[in-house]
Write a protein that holds these residues in place. Sequence first.
Motif, PDB file in Angstrom:
ATOM      1  N   LEU A 188      -7.863   0.236  16.727  1.00 29.64           N
ATOM      2  CA  LEU A 188      -9.305   0.916  17.303  1.00 29.64           C
ATOM      3  C   LEU A 188     -10.050  -0.196  18.112  1.00 29.64           C
ATOM      4  CD1 LEU A 188     -10.076   3.043  13.917  1.00 29.64           C
ATOM      5  CD2 LEU A 188      -9.308   3.843  16.255  1.00 29.64           C
ATOM      6  N   ALA A 189      -9.799  -1.288  17.733  1.00 33.65           N
ATOM      7  CA  ALA A 189     -10.568  -2.594  18.299  1.00 33.65           C
ATOM      8  C   ALA A 189      -9.891  -2.931  19.727  1.00 33.65           C
ATOM      9  CB  ALA A 189     -10.543  -3.649  17.597  1.00 33.65           C
ATOM     10  N   THR A 190      -8.564  -2.817  19.770  1.00 32.45           N
ATOM     11  CA  THR A 190      -7.927  -3.404  20.812  1.00 32.45           C
ATOM     12  C   THR A 190      -7.463  -2.489  21.888  1.00 32.45           C
ATOM     13  OG1 THR A 190      -5.812  -3.570  19.881  1.00 32.45           O
ATOM     14  CG2 THR A 190      -7.430  -5.487  19.706  1.00 32.45           C
ATOM     15  N   GLY A 191      -6.967  -1.365  21.335  1.00 25.23           N
ATOM     16  CA  GLY A 191      -6.276  -0.302  22.274  1.00 25.23           C
ATOM     17  C   GLY A 191      -4.861  -0.715  22.198  1.00 25.23           C
ATOM     18  N   ARG A 192      -4.505  -1.796  21.671  1.00 27.18           N
ATOM     19  CA  ARG A 192      -2.956  -2.199  21.596  1.00 27.18           C
ATOM     20  C   ARG A 192      -2.378  -1.884  20.205  1.00 27.18           C
ATOM     21  NH1 ARG A 192      -5.459  -6.206  24.420  1.00 27.18           N
ATOM     22  NH2 ARG A 192      -5.840  -7.394  22.610  1.00 27.18           N
ATOM     23  N   PRO A 193      -0.985  -1.315  20.212  1.00 33.62           N
ATOM     24  CA  PRO A 193      -0.328  -1.118  19.023  1.00 33.62           C
ATOM     25  C   PRO A 193       0.104  -2.367  18.330  1.00 33.62           C
ATOM     26  CG  PRO A 193       1.168  -0.707  20.843  1.00 33.62           C
ATOM     27  CD  PRO A 193      -0.134  -1.161  21.406  1.00 33.62           C
ATOM     28  N   GLN A 194      -0.367  -2.359  16.869  1.00 34.80           N
ATOM     29  CA  GLN A 194       0.138  -3.584  16.289  1.00 34.80           C
ATOM     30  C   GLN A 194       1.494  -3.486  15.456  1.00 34.80           C
ATOM     31  OE1 GLN A 194      -1.396  -6.116  17.133  1.00 34.80           O
ATOM     32  NE2 GLN A 194      -3.156  -5.024  18.272  1.00 34.80           N
ATOM     33  N   ALA A 195       1.885  -4.371  14.854  1.00 37.39           N
ATOM     34  CA  ALA A 195       2.916  -4.446  13.909  1.00 37.39           C
ATOM     35  C   ALA A 195       2.870  -4.516  12.339  1.00 37.39           C
ATOM     36  CB  ALA A 195       4.135  -5.349  14.468  1.00 37.39           C
ATOM     37  N   VAL A 196       3.580  -3.895  11.629  1.00 35.23           N
ATOM     38  CA  VAL A 196       3.273  -3.800  10.224  1.00 35.23           C
ATOM     39  C   VAL A 196       4.877  -4.094   9.645  1.00 35.23           C
ATOM     40  CG1 VAL A 196       2.593  -2.753   7.985  1.00 35.23           C
ATOM     41  CG2 VAL A 196       1.372  -2.361   9.976  1.00 35.23           C
ATOM     42  N   MET A 197       5.230  -5.381   8.971  1.00 34.79           N
ATOM     43  CA  MET A 197       6.357  -5.613   8.127  1.00 34.79           C
ATOM     44  C   MET A 197       6.459  -5.586   6.820  1.00 34.79           C
ATOM     45  SD  MET A 197       9.420  -6.936   9.405  1.00 34.79           S
ATOM     46  CE  MET A 197      11.011  -7.242   8.286  1.00 34.79           C
ATOM     47  N   LEU A 198       7.204  -4.461   6.154  1.00 32.77           N
ATOM     48  CA  LEU A 198       7.233  -4.101   4.824  1.00 32.77           C
ATOM     49  C   LEU A 198       8.535  -4.703   4.380  1.00 32.77           C
ATOM     50  CD1 LEU A 198       5.873  -0.543   5.583  1.00 32.77           C
ATOM     51  CD2 LEU A 198       4.572  -2.592   4.788  1.00 32.77           C
ATOM     52  N   HIS A 199       8.644  -4.697   3.109  1.00 29.70           N
ATOM     53  CA  HIS A 199       9.774  -4.980   2.362  1.00 29.70           C
ATOM     54  C   HIS A 199      10.459  -3.803   1.866  1.00 29.70           C
ATOM     55  CE1 HIS A 199      12.319  -6.837  -0.471  1.00 29.70           C
ATOM     56  NE2 HIS A 199      11.976  -6.245  -1.468  1.00 29.70           N
ATOM     57  N   VAL A 200      11.501  -3.536   2.539  1.00 28.93           N
ATOM     58  CA  VAL A 200      12.615  -2.444   2.285  1.00 28.93           C
ATOM     59  C   VAL A 200      11.682  -1.173   1.611  1.00 28.93           C
ATOM     60  CG1 VAL A 200      14.571  -3.808   2.057  1.00 28.93           C
ATOM     61  CG2 VAL A 200      13.387  -2.956  -0.027  1.00 28.93           C
ATOM     62  N   ASN A 201      12.526  -0.267   0.888  1.00 32.20           N
ATOM     63  CA  ASN A 201      11.957   0.968   0.396  1.00 32.20           C
ATOM     64  C   ASN A 201      10.472   0.866  -0.349  1.00 32.20           C
ATOM     65  OD1 ASN A 201      13.204  -0.317  -1.605  1.00 32.20           O
ATOM     66  ND2 ASN A 201      14.057   2.050  -2.603  1.00 32.20           N
ATOM     67  N   VAL A 202      10.495  -0.201  -1.147  1.00 28.74           N
ATOM     68  CA  VAL A 202       9.456  -0.306  -2.198  1.00 28.74           C
ATOM     69  C   VAL A 202       8.076  -0.754  -1.340  1.00 28.74           C
ATOM     70  CG1 VAL A 202      10.825  -0.709  -4.125  1.00 28.74           C
ATOM     71  CG2 VAL A 202      10.158  -2.618  -2.854  1.00 28.74           C
ATOM     72  N   GLY A 203       8.179  -1.481  -0.365  1.00 29.49           N
ATOM     73  CA  GLY A 203       7.324  -1.943   0.360  1.00 29.49           C
ATOM     74  C   GLY A 203       6.568  -0.489   1.327  1.00 29.49           C
ATOM     75  N   THR A 204       7.921   0.188   1.650  1.00 26.22           N
ATOM     76  CA  THR A 204       7.444   1.259   2.646  1.00 26.22           C
ATOM     77  C   THR A 204       6.523   2.555   1.605  1.00 26.22           C
ATOM     78  OG1 THR A 204       9.390   1.005   3.781  1.00 26.22           O
ATOM     79  CG2 THR A 204       8.390   3.208   3.951  1.00 26.22           C
ATOM     80  N   ALA A 205       7.062   2.393   0.288  1.00 28.55           N
ATOM     81  CA  ALA A 205       6.464   3.430  -0.564  1.00 28.55           C
ATOM     82  C   ALA A 205       5.006   3.312  -0.571  1.00 28.55           C
ATOM     83  CB  ALA A 205       7.091   3.241  -1.875  1.00 28.55           C
ATOM     84  N   ASN A 206       4.566   1.930  -0.814  1.00 29.66           N
ATOM     85  CA  ASN A 206       3.113   1.284  -0.978  1.00 29.66           C
ATOM     86  C   ASN A 206       2.534   1.672   0.381  1.00 29.66           C
ATOM     87  OD1 ASN A 206       3.075   0.957  -3.427  1.00 29.66           O
ATOM     88  ND2 ASN A 206       2.993  -1.476  -3.284  1.00 29.66           N
ATOM     89  N   ALA A 207       3.099   1.895   1.440  1.00 24.23           N
ATOM     90  CA  ALA A 207       2.264   1.743   2.668  1.00 24.23           C
ATOM     91  C   ALA A 207       1.990   3.421   3.259  1.00 24.23           C
ATOM     92  CB  ALA A 207       3.115   1.400   4.025  1.00 24.23           C
ATOM     93  N   ILE A 208       2.597   4.186   2.533  1.00 22.14           N
ATOM     94  CA  ILE A 208       2.717   5.825   2.738  1.00 22.14           C
ATOM     95  C   ILE A 208       1.415   6.308   2.980  1.00 22.14           C
ATOM     96  CG2 ILE A 208       3.503   8.188   2.407  1.00 22.14           C
ATOM     97  CD1 ILE A 208       6.319   6.962   1.581  1.00 22.14           C
ATOM     98  N   CYS A 209       0.534   6.006   2.123  1.00 20.03           N
ATOM     99  CA  CYS A 209      -0.989   6.633   2.182  1.00 20.03           C
ATOM    100  C   CYS A 209      -1.446   6.068   3.596  1.00 20.03           C
ATOM    101  CB  CYS A 209      -1.606   6.239   1.051  1.00 20.03           C
ATOM    102  SG  CYS A 209      -3.244   7.085   0.952  1.00 20.03           S
ATOM    103  N   GLY A 210      -1.421   5.296   3.955  1.00 22.96           N
ATOM    104  CA  GLY A 210      -2.050   4.366   5.062  1.00 22.96           C
ATOM    105  C   GLY A 210      -1.517   5.078   6.216  1.00 22.96           C
ATOM    106  N   LEU A 211      -0.090   5.439   6.018  1.00 27.69           N
ATOM    107  CA  LEU A 211       0.653   5.895   7.349  1.00 27.69           C
ATOM    108  C   LEU A 211       0.187   7.325   7.677  1.00 27.69           C
ATOM    109  CD1 LEU A 211       4.453   4.795   7.171  1.00 27.69           C
ATOM    110  CD2 LEU A 211       2.814   4.782   8.851  1.00 27.69           C
TER     111      LEU A 211
END
Length: 582
Positions: free
Chosen positions: A73-96
Amino acid sequence: MGKRTTEVASTGEALLELLADRGVDYIFGNAGTDFPSIIEGLSKAAAGQSRAPIPITVPHENLAVAMAHGAYLATGRPQAVMLHVNVGTANAICGLINAARESIPMLVAAGRTPIMEDDALGSRSVFIHWGQEMFDQAGMVREMVKWDYELRRADQIEAVVDRALTVAMSPPRGPVYLTMPREVLADGAGDLSYDSPSRRAAATAASPNAEAVARAASWLVASETPLIVTGSFGRNSADVPALAALAEAYAVPVVGYRARYLFLPSYHPMHLGHDPGPLLSAADTIIALDCDVPWIPRLHDVNPDAKVVHIGEDPLFTDYPMRSFRADLAIAGNSRATLEALSSAMAEETHDRAKSIAARRKWIAAMRAEQDEAKKAAQSAVPDGDRATIAYVAACLNKAIGSGDTVVTETAFPVGLLDRTELGTYFGTSPAGGLGWGLGAALGLKLGRPDRRVIAVIGDGSYMFGNPTPAHFVSAANDLPFLTVILNNAMWGAVRRATLSIYPEGSAAVSNRAPLTYLEPAPAYEKIVEASGGYGEKVERASDLPAALERALHEVGVNGRQAVLNVMTAYSDTDAKRDAKR
Ligand SMILES: Cc1ncc(C[n+]2csc(CCOP(=O)(O)OP(=O)(O)O)c2C)c(N)n1
């Protein structure tokens, strides 16, 4: 145009080099055993031997995604997120889910457990490498991302990075998901030769259909009582002048319904607040502009004869399973382009509407004057008791902040009480409503706007959802001071409101402590920030708030220290019953 060649030790390092080359500023990481090649690559970059986005350690994945959301929202450029396999992904889903519903592009990458059980660089080495494997890891997020893929070979890394970023940035934008097996990340040592800049462009915004624009223009020109309702217009603040110009020229009132951005500056004469209710029943032409929910059928009376036009990149929100608002016309395309085309088409309409526009300008001005009066009264009202009301907090904040300060809200907040003049200085929650967004969004916005003050106004429940300990850690570790104002009613007020809306005279309504609604004993939230060296203060009495805000803003702006004000707020059942009817 040209080729760059650099020597890399692994595909992980190549990934970082390419992300940096493609303009990704940050990688919000929450690491695990899948990260060795990434960490090795980041270490080389830190030593100045290679290029990589700036790594930010984020000790909860939901916070990491919210930071990527805020930084975009601040930069207009896409940023990257790096997660730990399936378990890290599970924790990220709400934000996604929040990001997907707000069309926020980001590359979410996650390790994938090593494919080989033995005999390969990167193959399985700890017992979790068996337990973490899934038949379809990306299946967890597939509904929320525009694209997912598993990196299969070292020599496809440039094509895959470009594919991911161009899909994310093509309208409507959104998150993408890439899984990466450890062996592939560890492979690929040697020369990396790639196009710099990229030869793969994201799709440009679509122009609206000229015939549809002409039809909508003819309805608007003939309209006596037009209305524009928006939810997410203004995400890109450069779009706002197109709306301001059309609304002003033809005297079209604009209302934000659960608006997430500043769609017009507060002072704009056509800004008629945040409640479409009073206007919908009289409107003869309704434009739903970047608006997933222009009204709520159960709550609002809409003129049955009104022509309804939806405008947006995907004006029918085809990724929502059910959404069946009337649509006499749905114009797909970039909203700014559509507004500009509408303005031109309306200027070409020959019959003279000057009289009716002038008459409309008058009643809009009268309505606006009434709203301004009510706003002034609300801004100067003093709470009855000791406790601050939410309106009082908004009024105090309005006095304390400047036009360049950025405000993020994650709570039911009367944003209309803030006089926001500078575009792009207000951000509200995604219509997905996944709580735990506000702290991360504020941190991401601060990353992208280091010279601005950022203020997050957050309910006590939402503050806890936001992973406060990780958030204050990230703030301290990366020198990202921001102010959090907690509206502490010691409950999940929204849940209470929902209960009372269905059972107004029920058992829960007569209980002060209906199960699953209250948060008592309320923690001393102001102490959590202190654990990360920040400034914390509890505000028990409303009259203490203005001075407390001044102290906290001084800490943030002058001393460069994050701050939390734990503001005790009143919330009565009268409020709950009134709010339930909204
Ligand atoms: C991840 C998630 N879990 C649960 C909810 C349901 N929910 C909606 S509002 C709310 C309460 C929020 O409490 P608070 O931030 O204190 O604000 P208040 O409602 O008291 O104004 C809850 C639990 C949600 N939206 N998101």
